[in-house]
Design a protein around this motif. Sequence first.
Motif, mmCIF file in Angstrom:
data_model
loop_
_atom_site.group_PDB
_atom_site.id
_atom_site.type_symbol
_atom_site.label_atom_id
_atom_site.label_comp_id
_atom_site.label_asym_id
_atom_site.label_seq_id
_atom_site.Cartn_x
_atom_site.Cartn_y
_atom_site.Cartn_z
ATOM 1 N N VAL A 205 0.803 -1.227 0.000
ATOM 2 C CA VAL A 205 0.000 0.000 0.000
ATOM 3 C C VAL A 205 0.838 1.279 0.000
ATOM 4 O O VAL A 205 0.529 2.213 -0.734
ATOM 5 C CB VAL A 205 -1.023 0.032 1.166
ATOM 6 C CG1 VAL A 205 -2.138 -0.964 0.921
ATOM 7 C CG2 VAL A 205 -0.365 -0.234 2.503
ATOM 8 N N GLY B 268 -3.653 -14.944 -1.893
ATOM 9 C CA GLY B 268 -4.478 -13.763 -1.625
ATOM 10 C C GLY B 268 -3.896 -12.775 -0.637
ATOM 11 O O GLY B 268 -4.579 -11.872 -0.173
ATOM 12 N N SER B 269 -2.600 -12.919 -0.304
ATOM 13 C CA SER B 269 -1.996 -11.992 0.651
ATOM 14 C C SER B 269 -1.281 -10.832 -0.028
ATOM 15 O O SER B 269 -0.780 -9.937 0.643
ATOM 16 C CB SER B 269 -0.982 -12.709 1.538
ATOM 17 O OG SER B 269 -1.558 -13.848 2.094
ATOM 18 N N MET B 270 -1.199 -10.876 -1.357
ATOM 19 C CA MET B 270 -0.529 -9.777 -2.069
ATOM 20 C C MET B 270 -1.356 -9.423 -3.295
ATOM 21 O O MET B 270 -1.910 -10.308 -3.942
ATOM 22 C CB MET B 270 0.882 -10.210 -2.485
ATOM 23 C CG MET B 270 1.698 -9.119 -3.164
ATOM 24 S SD MET B 270 3.320 -9.707 -3.719
ATOM 25 C CE MET B 270 4.323 -9.366 -2.273
ATOM 26 N N MET B 271 -1.431 -8.120 -3.573
ATOM 27 C CA MET B 271 -2.170 -7.683 -4.761
ATOM 28 C C MET B 271 -1.478 -8.207 -6.018
ATOM 29 O O MET B 271 -0.248 -8.245 -6.079
ATOM 30 C CB MET B 271 -2.226 -6.156 -4.803
ATOM 31 C CG MET B 271 -3.221 -5.591 -3.817
ATOM 32 S SD MET B 271 -3.238 -3.797 -3.850
ATOM 33 C CE MET B 271 -1.851 -3.464 -2.797
ATOM 34 N N ASP C 161 -4.592 -5.838 -10.007
ATOM 35 C CA ASP C 161 -4.992 -4.934 -8.916
ATOM 36 C C ASP C 161 -4.178 -3.645 -8.956
ATOM 37 O O ASP C 161 -4.719 -2.537 -8.859
ATOM 38 C CB ASP C 161 -4.756 -5.596 -7.546
ATOM 39 C CG ASP C 161 -5.678 -6.781 -7.299
ATOM 40 O OD1 ASP C 161 -6.786 -6.786 -7.878
ATOM 41 O OD2 ASP C 161 -5.295 -7.684 -6.541
ATOM 42 N N ILE D 152 -5.386 0.369 -9.950
ATOM 43 C CA ILE D 152 -5.231 1.548 -9.097
ATOM 44 C C ILE D 152 -4.404 2.625 -9.796
ATOM 45 O O ILE D 152 -4.772 3.790 -9.827
ATOM 46 C CB ILE D 152 -4.571 1.153 -7.760
ATOM 47 C CG1 ILE D 152 -5.501 0.234 -6.963
ATOM 48 C CG2 ILE D 152 -4.227 2.386 -6.934
ATOM 49 C CD1 ILE D 152 -4.804 -0.552 -5.883
ATOM 50 N N SER E 30 -5.292 -8.979 0.378
ATOM 51 C CA SER E 30 -4.959 -8.229 -0.838
ATOM 52 C C SER E 30 -6.166 -7.403 -1.298
ATOM 53 O O SER E 30 -6.006 -6.287 -1.800
ATOM 54 C CB SER E 30 -4.513 -9.174 -1.951
ATOM 55 O OG SER E 30 -5.535 -10.082 -2.277
ATOM 56 N N ASN E 31 -7.376 -7.942 -1.098
ATOM 57 C CA ASN E 31 -8.575 -7.171 -1.459
ATOM 58 C C ASN E 31 -8.765 -5.972 -0.539
ATOM 59 O O ASN E 31 -9.159 -4.900 -0.983
ATOM 60 C CB ASN E 31 -9.820 -8.060 -1.391
ATOM 61 C CG ASN E 31 -9.871 -9.041 -2.543
ATOM 62 O OD1 ASN E 31 -9.286 -8.776 -3.599
ATOM 63 N ND2 ASN E 31 -10.537 -10.158 -2.347
ATOM 64 N N ALA F 208 -6.362 -4.393 0.971
ATOM 65 C CA ALA F 208 -5.334 -3.429 0.560
ATOM 66 C C ALA F 208 -5.817 -2.625 -0.636
ATOM 67 O O ALA F 208 -5.683 -1.396 -0.686
ATOM 68 C CB ALA F 208 -4.038 -4.150 0.218
ATOM 69 N N LYS F 209 -6.404 -3.314 -1.599
ATOM 70 C CA LYS F 209 -6.835 -2.646 -2.821
ATOM 71 C C LYS F 209 -7.940 -1.624 -2.523
ATOM 72 O O LYS F 209 -7.898 -0.499 -3.015
ATOM 73 C CB LYS F 209 -7.325 -3.684 -3.828
ATOM 74 C CG LYS F 209 -7.567 -3.091 -5.184
ATOM 75 C CD LYS F 209 -8.032 -4.135 -6.177
ATOM 76 C CE LYS F 209 -8.411 -3.474 -7.480
ATOM 77 N NZ LYS F 209 -8.993 -4.442 -8.416
ATOM 78 N N ARG G 73 -8.607 -0.124 0.325
ATOM 79 C CA ARG G 73 -8.070 1.000 1.113
ATOM 80 C C ARG G 73 -7.281 1.948 0.220
ATOM 81 O O ARG G 73 -7.393 3.161 0.316
ATOM 82 C CB ARG G 73 -7.186 0.470 2.235
ATOM 83 C CG ARG G 73 -7.978 -0.219 3.332
ATOM 84 C CD ARG G 73 -7.051 -0.794 4.386
ATOM 85 N NE ARG G 73 -6.223 0.225 4.990
ATOM 86 C CZ ARG G 73 -4.919 0.062 5.256
ATOM 87 N NH1 ARG G 73 -4.330 -1.073 4.976
ATOM 88 N NH2 ARG G 73 -4.235 1.036 5.805
#
Lengths: 264, 90
Positions: free
Chosen positions: A146, A182-185, A189, A193, B16-17, B19-20, B22
Amino acid sequence: MGKVIVVTSGKGGVGKTTSAANLGTALALLGKSVVLVDADVGLRNLDIVMGLESRVVYTSMDVIEKECELNKALVRDRRVNGLMLLAASQKNNKDDMQPEHMKAICDNLRTTYDFILVDSPAGIERGFRNASAGADEAIVVTTPDVSAIRDADRIIGLLQNAEIEPINLVINRFSPQLVGNGSMMDQADVLDILNIDLIGVVPEDSGVITSTNRGIPLVYEDGSPGAQAYMRIARRLTGQRIPIPDLEQKGLFSSLLNWFTKNR
Amino acid sequence: MNLSIKQLFGRKPKSSNIAKQRLKLVITQDRVDVDDRFMTRLHHELAEVLAKYFEFSASSVKMNLKQEGNSYILVADFPYTKFHDMSMRK
């Protein structure tokens, strides 16, 4: 006429210098003439990452202060043809350099070399403005977390205001395992953004640490996943069309699910 | 599709979702140069005006910025319990 590309990120520690060193070396390995310019005045790093620290005599500051000619300040990398380094001064600080100084250096270099890669310092202040002053294009390096992405977005806005185009994204330290669970974009994704063009995804590679320890850029070791990723990016920079592979490591369940949704 | 099946199974949302989501919110605010202080002020002023006409609890109010393409949308939820027109009472 060569291209001037600034390598930048906003946030520190995401792999700007590693990316600049590897892309510069990779471009030289592909037969291009390249100058790597360290724009981090006061906190120079590119020379030590490249393993050229003992051979630096003059810096960009000496050129600006007319202590020496630009050509004399370039350190030739003897491991590959056509690769040069212009080191930053360690004893000066960022305010000693003006954006027009950097622009003059880049404009001079582009008459002789194919690629000029400028390694920008972190931040959005003076150092970044100096580094991007002479740039035609930009490579923004981010990691899929992030804080790095938020800072990358800020830098992209500043580059767009400066009408630097194209701005290409490198997603660094990508972990296929973490994305898989699923712990990292994933890259979709991040692109959703940031909304710029992706030029490559570099997987997390422990080889980066050992290559930095030795001062030998990773791209000299063909087998490593990081080296292969940087080589692909370098080829894309030369205009070759090479698809970006899907690095995500999927679990059995989601592989099956994907197979079913795709084959319906 | 992928997501909805996983939600059906009642799994914990993937980090991860989170994070996206936010990031999308914070970057939308960064881009339009809106900070928390501005949002809080806007929130108070809107609440002041709306309180003349509706009864609602301050804690139920939600305000968010969304991005759709190149434009930004301010979404404000003021769930009210009662309608009253203070201006009519004078």
